[in-house]
Write a protein that holds these residues in place. Structure first.
Motif, short mmCIF file in Angstrom:
data_model
loop_
_atom_site.label_atom_id
_atom_site.label_comp_id
_atom_site.label_asym_id
_atom_site.label_seq_id
_atom_site.Cartn_x
_atom_site.Cartn_y
_atom_site.Cartn_z
N UNK A 57 0.84 -1.19 0.00
CA UNK A 57 0.00 0.00 0.00
C UNK A 57 0.88 1.25 0.00
N UNK A 58 0.27 2.41 0.07
CA UNK A 58 1.01 3.66 -0.02
C UNK A 58 2.00 3.84 1.13
N UNK A 59 1.79 3.15 2.25
CA UNK A 59 2.70 3.23 3.39
C UNK A 59 3.83 2.20 3.31
N UNK A 60 3.78 1.34 2.30
CA UNK A 60 4.79 0.30 2.17
C UNK A 60 4.46 -0.97 2.94
N UNK A 61 3.25 -1.05 3.47
CA UNK A 61 2.83 -2.25 4.18
C UNK A 61 2.33 -3.27 3.18
N UNK A 62 2.66 -4.52 3.42
CA UNK A 62 2.24 -5.60 2.54
C UNK A 62 0.84 -6.04 2.92
N UNK A 63 -0.06 -5.99 1.95
CA UNK A 63 -1.46 -6.37 2.16
C UNK A 63 -1.75 -7.65 1.41
N UNK A 64 -2.58 -8.48 2.01
CA UNK A 64 -3.05 -9.71 1.36
C UNK A 64 -4.54 -9.53 1.13
N UNK A 65 -4.94 -9.67 -0.12
CA UNK A 65 -6.33 -9.43 -0.48
C UNK A 65 -6.85 -10.61 -1.28
N UNK A 66 -8.06 -11.01 -0.97
CA UNK A 66 -8.68 -12.11 -1.70
C UNK A 66 -9.98 -11.64 -2.32
N UNK A 95 6.99 -12.12 5.29
CA UNK A 95 6.21 -10.93 4.97
C UNK A 95 6.88 -9.66 5.48
N UNK A 96 7.44 -9.70 6.69
CA UNK A 96 8.15 -8.54 7.22
C UNK A 96 9.42 -8.26 6.41
N UNK A 97 10.10 -9.32 5.98
CA UNK A 97 11.29 -9.15 5.15
C UNK A 97 10.96 -8.52 3.81
N UNK A 98 9.82 -8.89 3.25
CA UNK A 98 9.38 -8.30 1.98
C UNK A 98 9.07 -6.82 2.15
N UNK A 99 8.45 -6.45 3.27
CA UNK A 99 8.18 -5.04 3.53
C UNK A 99 9.48 -4.25 3.65
#
Length: 106
Positions: A57-66, A95-99
């Motif tokens: 998202x715009x904050x750089x947080x990784x989101x999972x959407x289905x 997931x934290x590493x990807x962020x």
């Protein structure tokens, strides 16, 4: 501004057309990470159906959407929410590493 303008898709998988997509912008990820993402996404869609998208998202947080097609009567909406919660817990380090990767290399 459209809400999708601030998204950067990392990867997605679809149970409908049996396809997996990794954004070429992330080709620099280690091969093991790319494989983990593919396995995680494909297993998710095989288990609950629908489409799974991972995006920043715009904050750089990784989101999972289905999401699922309206006519998909087999899609398990409750199961998908539980599965995402389970993935966030079991794959927290990934997931934290990807962020962190995204924050550094965006």
């Amino acid at each position: 501004m459209d809400m999708y303008d601030s998204r950067v898709v990392l990867c997605a998988a679809s149970a409908y057309d049996k396809k997996y997509y990794l954004n070429p912008q992330f080709d620099g990820l280690p091969q093991g990470v790319k494989e983990d993402l593919q396995i995680m996404c494909v297993l998710f869609t095989e288990d609950v159906g629908g489409i799974l998208s991972l995006y920043f998202d715009e904050d750089g947080s990784l989101q999972l959407e289905t999401d699922a097609a309206e006519e998909d009567l087999l899609y398990d909406e409750i199961g998908s929410a539980l599965k995402i919660k389970q993935m966030r817990s079991e794959k927290r380090d990934l997931l934290e590493g990807l962020e962190m990767y995204y924050q550094i290399f965006k």
